[in-house]
Design an enzyme around this catalytic site. Structure first.
Site, mmCIF file in Angstrom:
data_model
loop_
_atom_site.group_PDB
_atom_site.id
_atom_site.type_symbol
_atom_site.label_atom_id
_atom_site.label_comp_id
_atom_site.label_asym_id
_atom_site.label_seq_id
_atom_site.Cartn_x
_atom_site.Cartn_y
_atom_site.Cartn_z
ATOM 1 N N CYS A 7 -32.560 -18.564 29.081
ATOM 2 C CA CYS A 7 -32.423 -18.331 30.524
ATOM 3 C C CYS A 7 -30.969 -18.418 30.964
ATOM 4 C CB CYS A 7 -33.244 -19.356 31.291
ATOM 5 S SG CYS A 7 -33.149 -19.106 33.060
ATOM 6 N N CYS A 39 -30.096 -24.467 37.021
ATOM 7 C CA CYS A 39 -31.437 -24.574 37.619
ATOM 8 C C CYS A 39 -32.141 -25.854 37.177
ATOM 9 C CB CYS A 39 -32.255 -23.356 37.198
ATOM 10 S SG CYS A 39 -33.933 -23.359 37.843
ATOM 11 N N CYS A 69 -36.838 -15.641 35.762
ATOM 12 C CA CYS A 69 -37.304 -16.945 35.288
ATOM 13 C C CYS A 69 -38.207 -16.718 34.081
ATOM 14 C CB CYS A 69 -38.083 -17.648 36.406
ATOM 15 S SG CYS A 69 -38.866 -19.163 35.842
ATOM 16 N N TYR A 127 -61.221 -37.185 40.731
ATOM 17 C CA TYR A 127 -60.061 -36.309 40.997
ATOM 18 C C TYR A 127 -60.393 -34.918 40.450
ATOM 19 C CZ TYR A 127 -57.867 -40.929 41.315
ATOM 20 O OH TYR A 127 -57.567 -42.232 41.615
ATOM 21 N N ASP A 173 -58.531 -37.753 36.210
ATOM 22 C CA ASP A 173 -57.426 -36.785 36.128
ATOM 23 C C ASP A 173 -56.633 -36.853 37.428
ATOM 24 O OD1 ASP A 173 -55.758 -34.686 35.524
ATOM 25 O OD2 ASP A 173 -57.290 -33.129 35.641
ATOM 26 N N CYS A 222 -50.749 -36.404 34.034
ATOM 27 C CA CYS A 222 -49.555 -35.551 34.021
ATOM 28 C C CYS A 222 -48.311 -36.401 34.259
ATOM 29 C CB CYS A 222 -49.682 -34.443 35.066
ATOM 30 S SG CYS A 222 -49.968 -35.055 36.716
HETATM 31 C C1 LIG Z 1 -54.106 -33.365 38.567
HETATM 32 S S1 LIG Z 1 -55.256 -32.744 39.758
HETATM 33 C C2 LIG Z 1 -56.694 -32.579 38.757
HETATM 34 C C3 LIG Z 1 -57.720 -31.631 39.251
HETATM 35 C C4 LIG Z 1 -58.791 -31.195 38.261
HETATM 36 N N1 LIG Z 1 -59.315 -32.293 37.480
HETATM 37 C C5 LIG Z 1 -58.291 -30.086 37.365
HETATM 38 O O1 LIG Z 1 -58.168 -30.256 36.135
HETATM 39 O O2 LIG Z 1 -58.017 -28.971 37.887
HETATM 40 C C6 LIG Z 1 -55.482 -34.141 40.764
HETATM 41 C C7 LIG Z 1 -56.483 -33.964 41.879
HETATM 42 O O3 LIG Z 1 -56.582 -35.226 42.548
HETATM 43 C C8 LIG Z 1 -56.816 -34.994 43.919
HETATM 44 N N2 LIG Z 1 -56.475 -36.259 44.601
HETATM 45 C C9 LIG Z 1 -55.271 -36.748 44.936
HETATM 46 N N3 LIG Z 1 -55.380 -38.002 45.435
HETATM 47 C C10 LIG Z 1 -56.713 -38.308 45.413
HETATM 48 C C11 LIG Z 1 -57.478 -39.458 45.776
HETATM 49 N N4 LIG Z 1 -56.897 -40.540 46.278
HETATM 50 N N5 LIG Z 1 -58.807 -39.408 45.590
HETATM 51 C C12 LIG Z 1 -59.413 -38.306 45.090
HETATM 52 N N6 LIG Z 1 -58.742 -37.177 44.737
HETATM 53 C C13 LIG Z 1 -57.417 -37.189 44.885
HETATM 54 C C14 LIG Z 1 -56.002 -33.758 44.237
HETATM 55 O O4 LIG Z 1 -56.531 -33.099 45.361
HETATM 56 C C15 LIG Z 1 -56.158 -32.940 42.929
HETATM 57 O O5 LIG Z 1 -57.223 -32.027 43.042
#
Ligand SMILES: C[S@@+](CC[C@H](N)C(=O)[O-])C[C@H]1O[C@@H](n2cnc3c(N)ncnc32)[C@H](O)[C@@H]1O
Length: 447
Positions: free
Chosen positions: A72, A78, A158, A311, A378, A405
């Site tokens: 890049c 960047c 990019c 999540y 997650d 992540c």
């Molecule tokens: C890393 S993403 C994972 C989503 C899903 N498991 C996927 O693989 O696509 C984290 C998720 O947590 C949700 N989130 C953030 N804070 C939260 C909370 N306090 N309680 C429940 N969900 C939450 C976000 O809206 C998001 O959809």
């Protein structure tokens, strides 16, 4: 005491979590961008703090055999990618090393760590881009921010976004200039256009374009939409997202659709998902399929199991698990995501999954009476709320599959679960974000 602007010949002995080379001058650590472990070079000190300094690489005397010329042209400035100067083999081993070191440092554990699961082609993978617009010396610029700053690097091409994104960004910029659309100034809070967001579906090829603006009125709306869709027929949806706040979070919850249907479809492991431009969706579909497959295998699911997908976003993990188990309960804080998760279950004829809107830390205590066999976690980068983890421990759920992540918050949460009787039995990094130092980790914790 080390002096600003002094030059030194050094050997780099380590890398920081964000891949800066570490050299020690009389025991004093100096962090240098784009230097690799094992390399020797001359540096200039650019900033001195109490316990460490920052340097700039002037000359590389002995390059690492793992060094690679970044493909890049923007790499030096960047902030989007920070490890494109490592060959891919080193990127993967760097990530494994970071997971190992972080778990040791933060949670005091040393579980076996698998090799980082690689991507076949580690470029052009990022299906979502938010591109800020601004003005520099009277010129409109659009691109990503320089690292640790809000200065925009005017992007020509990019290599982590789909190739067509660079063409779309340039075309939108040309329209902004042609129609004299006011771009936003972060300092004065004046102007209209803050950024654009692009999202792409791998399976349909469709692209969604969102203008993030301080008002809902896109000037010369008809002409602009027509020129965009004529030139890029793959753009099937155009939205305006209205954000008047003085904030770093560019996307607000207020949107309206200007063209097409605010709906994207994509397929992961044979399940078709529908979602809108505000819902979370994994940014690297090829690696997501590998990650989900591995997560399901790790959970060793049984037909009699009740599974929680916490999540859950638009329900992807829970719906993938559904056919292996008796029941799935998913929850997420975002209303749009839960609506999509419910629709996705219905559209795919999955009848044993239900989804609840709410914060994980509020919903899980309400499920205390359920006999849960497996919990998928997650969370976002900030990790889990302590109350959520305390409830997991109190419920005594036998298996926890944690997808993270952010390895630092994963390590912090692991310590809490550890103290509550959970043991980390498997950890594998997944390369979800090639060319960047971000790491996705999959782990199994058992009671
Ligand atoms: C890393 S993403 C994972 C989503 C899903 N498991 C996927 O693989 O696509 C984290 C998720 O947590 C949700 N989130 C953030 N804070 C939260 C909370 N306090 N309680 C429940 N969900 C939450 C976000 O809206 C998001 O959809």
């Amino acid at each position: 005491m080390i002096q600003k602007n002094s030059t030194h010949d050094v050997t780099f002995t380590d890398l920081t979590h964000d891949a800066m080379g570490v050299a020690k001058i009389d025991g004093f650590p100096v962090f240098v961008k784009d230097a690799l472990k094992g390399e020797k070079g001359q540096i200039k000190i650019i900033k001195v703090n109490k316990n460490f300094a920052f340097g700039k690489l002037l000359t590389l005397h002995e390059p690492s055999p793992f060094r690679k010329k970044p493909i890049c042209e923007h790499f030096d400035t960047c902030g989007g990618c920070n490890i494109m100067h490592m060959n891919y083999e080193m990127q993967l081993s760097f990530k494994k090393h970071r997971v190992k070191e972080t778990l040791k440092k933060i949670s005091g554990i040393s579980p076996p760590i698998g090799n980082t699961v690689a991507m076949n082609n580690p470029y052009y993978y990022r299906n979502k881009a938010i591109i800020p617009f601004g003005e520099q010396d009277g010129r409109v610029v659009a691109g990503l921010y320089k690292s640790r700053s809000h200065e925009i690097v005017d992007l020509r091409r990019c290599h982590i976004f789909p190739k067509i994104y660079s063409d779309i960004i340039r075309a939108v910029k040309a329209l902004v200039i042609e129609h004299d659309i006011d771009v936003y100034d972060e300092e004065t809070h004046d102007g209209l256009l803050r950024a654009i967001m692009l999202r792409h579906s791998e399976s349909t090829g469709d692209i969604s374009l969102t203008f993030i603006m301080t008002s809902g009125k896109l000037p010369k709306k008809e002409i602009i939409i027509q020129s965009i869709v004529e030139r890029f027929p793959v753009i099937s949806n155009i939205n305006v997202n209205i954000n008047q706040d003085k904030t770093n979070v560019l996307l607000s919850s207020k949107s309206k659709t200007l063209y097409g249907k605010d709906e994207m479809k994509d397929t992961l492991l044979g399940i078709e998902y529908t979602f809108n431009h505000r819902s979370f969706y994994q940014i690297n579909p090829a690696q997501t399929e590998k990650l989900y497959r591995a997560a399901i295998d790790l959970a060793d699911l049984k037909k009699t199991d009740t599974v929680i997908d916490s999540y859950c976003g638009i329900g992807t993990i829970g719906l993938t698990a559904a056919k292996h188990v008796k029941a799935v309960i998913g929850f997420d804080v975002v209303k749009d995501s839960i609506r999509s998760a419910q629709l996705n279950a219905k559209n795919n004829d999955i009848e044993n999954a239900r989804f609840i809107q709410g914060k994980a830390e509020d919903v899980l205590p309400d499920l205390k009476s359920e006999q849960v066999d497996v919990l998928f976690i997650d969370p976002p980068r900030k990790g889990c709320h302590k109350e959520f983890l305390d409830t997991v421990i109190a419920m005594g759920i036998p298996k926890v599959v944690y997808i993270s992540c952010n390895v630092s918050t994963f390590a912090r949460d692991t310590s809490i679960l550890n103290a509550g009787g959970y043991k980390v039995t498997s950890v594998t990094p997944f390369d979800m974000f090639p060319q960047t130092s971000h790491i996705e980790t999959l782990a199994l914790l058992t009671k």
